[in-house]
Design a protein around this motif. Structure first.
Motif, PDB file in Angstrom:
ATOM      1  N   ASN A 113      -1.778   6.034 -11.289  1.00 43.44           N
ATOM      2  CA  ASN A 113      -1.824   5.241 -12.513  1.00 43.44           C
ATOM      3  C   ASN A 113      -1.428   6.059 -13.735  1.00 43.44           C
ATOM      4  O   ASN A 113      -1.991   5.910 -14.824  1.00 43.44           O
ATOM      5  CB  ASN A 113      -3.231   4.661 -12.715  1.00 43.44           C
ATOM      6  CG  ASN A 113      -3.236   3.414 -13.577  1.00 43.44           C
ATOM      7  OD1 ASN A 113      -2.266   2.652 -13.576  1.00 43.44           O
ATOM      8  ND2 ASN A 113      -4.295   3.200 -14.323  1.00 43.44           N
ATOM      9  N   THR A 114      -0.431   6.921 -13.570  1.00 40.26           N
ATOM     10  CA  THR A 114      -0.009   7.808 -14.655  1.00 40.26           C
ATOM     11  C   THR A 114       0.476   7.036 -15.867  1.00 40.26           C
ATOM     12  O   THR A 114       0.216   7.434 -17.011  1.00 40.26           O
ATOM     13  CB  THR A 114       1.103   8.753 -14.155  1.00 40.26           C
ATOM     14  OG1 THR A 114       0.565   9.549 -13.089  1.00 40.26           O
ATOM     15  CG2 THR A 114       1.597   9.668 -15.262  1.00 40.26           C
ATOM     16  N   VAL A 160      -8.031   6.449  -3.571  1.00 38.38           N
ATOM     17  CA  VAL A 160      -7.199   7.070  -2.546  1.00 38.38           C
ATOM     18  C   VAL A 160      -7.943   8.239  -1.907  1.00 38.38           C
ATOM     19  O   VAL A 160      -8.765   8.904  -2.550  1.00 38.38           O
ATOM     20  CB  VAL A 160      -5.866   7.568  -3.165  1.00 38.38           C
ATOM     21  CG1 VAL A 160      -6.115   8.676  -4.178  1.00 38.38           C
ATOM     22  CG2 VAL A 160      -4.875   8.025  -2.107  1.00 38.38           C
ATOM     23  N   THR A 161      -7.685   8.447  -0.641  1.00 42.27           N
ATOM     24  CA  THR A 161      -8.015   9.704   0.025  1.00 42.27           C
ATOM     25  C   THR A 161      -6.768  10.132   0.777  1.00 42.27           C
ATOM     26  O   THR A 161      -5.861   9.331   1.015  1.00 42.27           O
ATOM     27  CB  THR A 161      -9.201   9.562   1.011  1.00 42.27           C
ATOM     28  OG1 THR A 161      -8.820   8.652   2.066  1.00 42.27           O
ATOM     29  CG2 THR A 161     -10.444   9.059   0.308  1.00 42.27           C
ATOM     30  N   PHE A 203      -4.586   7.168   2.322  1.00 42.58           N
ATOM     31  CA  PHE A 203      -5.355   5.956   2.583  1.00 42.58           C
ATOM     32  C   PHE A 203      -5.812   5.403   1.235  1.00 42.58           C
ATOM     33  O   PHE A 203      -6.202   6.159   0.346  1.00 42.58           O
ATOM     34  CB  PHE A 203      -6.571   6.262   3.468  1.00 42.58           C
ATOM     35  CG  PHE A 203      -6.225   6.959   4.756  1.00 42.58           C
ATOM     36  CD1 PHE A 203      -5.952   6.237   5.899  1.00 42.58           C
ATOM     37  CD2 PHE A 203      -6.162   8.348   4.798  1.00 42.58           C
ATOM     38  CE1 PHE A 203      -5.636   6.887   7.093  1.00 42.58           C
ATOM     39  CE2 PHE A 203      -5.841   9.005   5.982  1.00 42.58           C
ATOM     40  CZ  PHE A 203      -5.569   8.271   7.134  1.00 42.58           C
ATOM     41  N   PHE A 204      -5.752   4.061   1.088  1.00 41.96           N
ATOM     42  CA  PHE A 204      -5.995   3.463  -0.221  1.00 41.96           C
ATOM     43  C   PHE A 204      -7.156   2.476  -0.176  1.00 41.96           C
ATOM     44  O   PHE A 204      -7.436   1.847   0.838  1.00 41.96           O
ATOM     45  CB  PHE A 204      -4.743   2.732  -0.713  1.00 41.96           C
ATOM     46  CG  PHE A 204      -3.542   3.624  -0.838  1.00 41.96           C
ATOM     47  CD1 PHE A 204      -3.398   4.476  -1.917  1.00 41.96           C
ATOM     48  CD2 PHE A 204      -2.557   3.618   0.147  1.00 41.96           C
ATOM     49  CE1 PHE A 204      -2.293   5.311  -2.026  1.00 41.96           C
ATOM     50  CE2 PHE A 204      -1.443   4.438   0.046  1.00 41.96           C
ATOM     51  CZ  PHE A 204      -1.317   5.283  -1.039  1.00 41.96           C
ATOM     52  N   ARG A 205      -7.798   2.314  -1.321  1.00 43.23           N
ATOM     53  CA  ARG A 205      -8.782   1.267  -1.534  1.00 43.23           C
ATOM     54  C   ARG A 205      -8.466   0.564  -2.841  1.00 43.23           C
ATOM     55  O   ARG A 205      -7.842   1.125  -3.737  1.00 43.23           O
ATOM     56  CB  ARG A 205     -10.212   1.834  -1.560  1.00 43.23           C
ATOM     57  CG  ARG A 205     -10.507   2.810  -2.657  1.00 43.23           C
ATOM     58  CD  ARG A 205     -12.006   3.107  -2.790  1.00 43.23           C
ATOM     59  NE  ARG A 205     -12.529   3.920  -1.717  1.00 43.23           N
ATOM     60  CZ  ARG A 205     -12.611   5.253  -1.742  1.00 43.23           C
ATOM     61  NH1 ARG A 205     -12.156   5.921  -2.813  1.00 43.23           N
ATOM     62  NH2 ARG A 205     -13.114   5.930  -0.734  1.00 43.23           N
ATOM     63  N   ASP A 206      -8.867  -0.698  -2.954  1.00 41.90           N
ATOM     64  CA  ASP A 206      -8.791  -1.454  -4.215  1.00 41.90           C
ATOM     65  C   ASP A 206      -7.381  -1.497  -4.809  1.00 41.90           C
ATOM     66  O   ASP A 206      -7.185  -1.351  -6.014  1.00 41.90           O
ATOM     67  CB  ASP A 206      -9.741  -0.843  -5.257  1.00 41.90           C
ATOM     68  CG  ASP A 206     -11.179  -0.794  -4.764  1.00 41.90           C
ATOM     69  OD1 ASP A 206     -11.564  -1.707  -4.017  1.00 41.90           O
ATOM     70  OD2 ASP A 206     -11.892   0.159  -5.117  1.00 41.90           O
ATOM     71  N   GLY A 207      -6.366  -1.686  -3.983  1.00 41.13           N
ATOM     72  CA  GLY A 207      -5.006  -1.798  -4.507  1.00 41.13           C
ATOM     73  C   GLY A 207      -4.425  -0.507  -5.019  1.00 41.13           C
ATOM     74  O   GLY A 207      -3.472  -0.515  -5.806  1.00 41.13           O
ATOM     75  N   GLY A 208      -4.970   0.617  -4.588  1.00 41.65           N
ATOM     76  CA  GLY A 208      -4.497   1.908  -5.090  1.00 41.65           C
ATOM     77  C   GLY A 208      -3.054   2.207  -4.759  1.00 41.65           C
ATOM     78  O   GLY A 208      -2.408   2.995  -5.461  1.00 41.65           O
ATOM     79  N   ALA A 209      -2.508   1.583  -3.712  1.00 45.26           N
ATOM     80  CA  ALA A 209      -1.124   1.864  -3.326  1.00 45.26           C
ATOM     81  C   ALA A 209      -0.145   1.508  -4.437  1.00 45.26           C
ATOM     82  O   ALA A 209       0.928   2.109  -4.538  1.00 45.26           O
ATOM     83  CB  ALA A 209      -0.766   1.095  -2.054  1.00 45.26           C
ATOM     84  N   ASP A 261       3.427  -2.132  -0.300  1.00 41.95           N
ATOM     85  CA  ASP A 261       2.518  -3.250  -0.552  1.00 41.95           C
ATOM     86  C   ASP A 261       1.205  -2.732  -1.133  1.00 41.95           C
ATOM     87  O   ASP A 261       0.583  -1.819  -0.595  1.00 41.95           O
ATOM     88  CB  ASP A 261       2.266  -3.983   0.767  1.00 41.95           C
ATOM     89  CG  ASP A 261       1.528  -5.310   0.574  1.00 41.95           C
ATOM     90  OD1 ASP A 261       0.939  -5.500  -0.519  1.00 41.95           O
ATOM     91  OD2 ASP A 261       1.540  -6.137   1.488  1.00 41.95           O
ATOM     92  N   ALA A 262       0.786  -3.346  -2.238  1.00 42.42           N
ATOM     93  CA  ALA A 262      -0.454  -2.910  -2.901  1.00 42.42           C
ATOM     94  C   ALA A 262      -1.675  -3.121  -2.013  1.00 42.42           C
ATOM     95  O   ALA A 262      -2.699  -2.454  -2.185  1.00 42.42           O
ATOM     96  CB  ALA A 262      -0.628  -3.658  -4.222  1.00 42.42           C
TER      97      ALA A 262
END
Length: 504
Positions: free
Chosen positions: A179-180, A216-217, A239-245, A375-376
């Motif tokens: 999210n820069t 993310v992790t 690996f992503f959570r909450d739309g982190g991708a 994909d988010a």
């Protein structure tokens, strides 16, 4: 009834777990298993550092010095030596660090006796000591066989910096950006590092890392090879959570630009002609080489280059002439360029260059990264591999390179501006061919006064393009003009594409 000693059971379980950990073979898959387990849980909050360390100022923190005799592998035949950073001041992360062999992994405990605390005011025998180090410094004979120089440093969030021969620290590398260009940037951090013990004659060091962030992790493998230029192969599984991708930035680079030859000289009071760690971003994609000169513009500026096939990108210090810096301490002409090359096939995406205005060289105000089209709501892991090369030369191509960009008032006309682009003259362009070149010039909404002109710059053996333009009346001051130019011969590109953002 048999009475169970629960304390004994807990002790036995912990002992078994520790033995398993010691016998654990550290691979990217093993670290990824840990990252995958963590993504199923809420993001972990870093353990707070003792206040006595957080409150150290810059000078106090510098008084805490690592003792070289305590370095990992200092008394072995390996040419790699690892020193450790003490937590404190701005470096509040406590990173678990392990030494790994082919079959075992052993945590390296924090040792207060590894440091000389000098006049820091911090006494580990009186105050609460930290539980782990904050990072590592790897040393290697980079320049001379009998001198151990800094090769690579991991310190702070997922930041790391590396050097090749004849280089001084400048730009920073990062494991990941999140999210820069959004409202609130997230800084994932390396929470564990595993150092693979190298063989005595090995010229490669392998480091594994566990990454943790809000969304993310990840698992990382770094293969570091010092060979004059330093190359780092990076393999990452995320690996992503909450739309982190949707927020991820791959292979991020962070640098500093205060002023250069393209800056507005009327507002500069610095005695040095130029101050920057990098002066441009180069991208090789879509069968083109594109150069983005960096400028220190007010506010935030975002430039994007969609890529169907990315071959490489990087932040470069293209200007290597000391006379353009005059700084005997900073040695900006020795700052490394960082070039990123994908390993394997990458998806479509875009290269992003983000800058914001600054008045101090202590602030990194430049970030470049690749934003993939993914994909988010991705459920599976995302894997990326790339090579980082730290060098003082540019990536090789046969096109004319953008060497300088200058913008100023048009001579004897205060209502207009002139932009001058200096291209190198490659061997493929003979002197008698320069008159036959043309230039494709886009003014980005500015008004062209006349057709751009191509000249031979004989004193410097360069090809000069200059164009005069006027800015639109009533346009918002913060609204940029995004210009581009490219030298052509019979309609075919013979130079890098120059992409420039100018604000009046």
């Amino acid at each position: 009834m048999i009475k169970i000693n629960r304390s004994l059971l807990v002790f036995c379980a912990l002992s078994t777990l520790q033995a398993q950990q010691e016998r654990n073979q550290i691979t990217l898959d093993a670290v990824a298993s840990e990252a995958r387990a963590l993504i199923e849980q809420p993001a972990r909050t870093p353990e707070a550092l003792p206040q006595e360390l957080q409150s150290l100022n810059y000078d106090q923190y510098r008084e805490i010095r690592f003792r070289p005799s305590e370095a990992l592998w200092w008394n072995t035949d390996s040419k790699f030596r690892v020193e450790f950073f003490h937590p404190g001041h701005l470096f509040n992360d406590q990173v678990k660090i392990y030494e790994a062999s082919d079959t075992h992994a052993q945590e390296i405990p924090f040792m207060k006796n590894a440091f000389d605390y000098g006049n820091s005011g911090y006494d580990p025998g009186f105050f609460t000591k930290p539980k782990a180090y904050s990072g590592i410094r790897v040393k290697y004979p980079v320049n001379k066989q009998d001198v151990y120089d800094e090769l690579i440093v991991f310190l702070g969030s997922s930041y790391f910096r590396a050097l090749g021969a004849g280089q001084d620290f400048g730009l920073s590398l990062r494991g990941l950006s999140m999210n820069t260009i959004g409202d609130q940037e997230d800084f994932p951090r390396f929470t564990k590092l595993w150092l693979k013990k190298p063989q005595a004659d090995s010229k490669r060091l392998t480091v594994f890392a566990l990454l943790e962030g809000e969304k993310v992790t990840g698992a990382y493998r770094f293969d570091i090879r010092p060979q004059g230029i330093t190359q780092i192969d990076v393999h990452a599984r995320l690996f992503f959570r909450d739309g982190g991708a949707s927020e991820v930035g791959i292979a991020p680079l962070t640098s500093m630009f205060v002023h250069g030859e393209n800056s507005n000289r009327t507002s500069i009071t610095d005695w040095r002609p130029e101050v920057h760690d990098s002066d441009g971003m180069l991208v090789h994609a879509n069968n083109e080489w594109t150069w983005f000169p960096i400028e220190n513009l007010p506010g935030q500026t975002i430039q994007r280059l969609p890529t169907a096939k990315l071959r490489g990108f990087g932040l470069l210090q293209r200007d290597r002439d000391f006379r353009n810096y005059k700084d005997l301490e900073a040695n900006y002409q020795r700052r490394p360029s960082a070039w990123i090359e994908p390993i394997g096939k990458w998806s479509t995406g875009e290269v992003v260059l983000y800058t914001f205005g600054t008045d101090t060289e202590a602030t990194d105000n430049v970030t470049a990264f690749w934003k993939p089209d993914i994909d988010a709501s991705i459920q599976d892991s995302a894997e990326f591999a790339y090579r980082i090369t730290l060098q003082t030369k540019d990536p090789t191509h046969e096109l004319a390179k953008v060497l300088e960009t200058r913008v100023g008032q048009r001579t004897l006309d205060s209502t207009a501006r002139t932009v001058i682009i200096e291209f190198s003259r490659p061997e493929s362009i003979e002197l008698d061919e320069i008159d036959g070149l043309s230039v494709g010039f886009e003014y980005g909404g500015a008004e062209a006064i006349e057709a751009p002109i191509i000249q031979y710059n004989e004193p410097e053996d360069r090809i000069r393009v200059f164009a005069n333009f006027k800015t639109a009346q009533g346009r918002q001051p913060e609204s940029p003009y995004k210009m581009s130019a490219q030298l052509l011969r019979e309609g075919h590109q013979v130079s890098e594409r120059w992409n420039y953002t100018w604000k009046h």
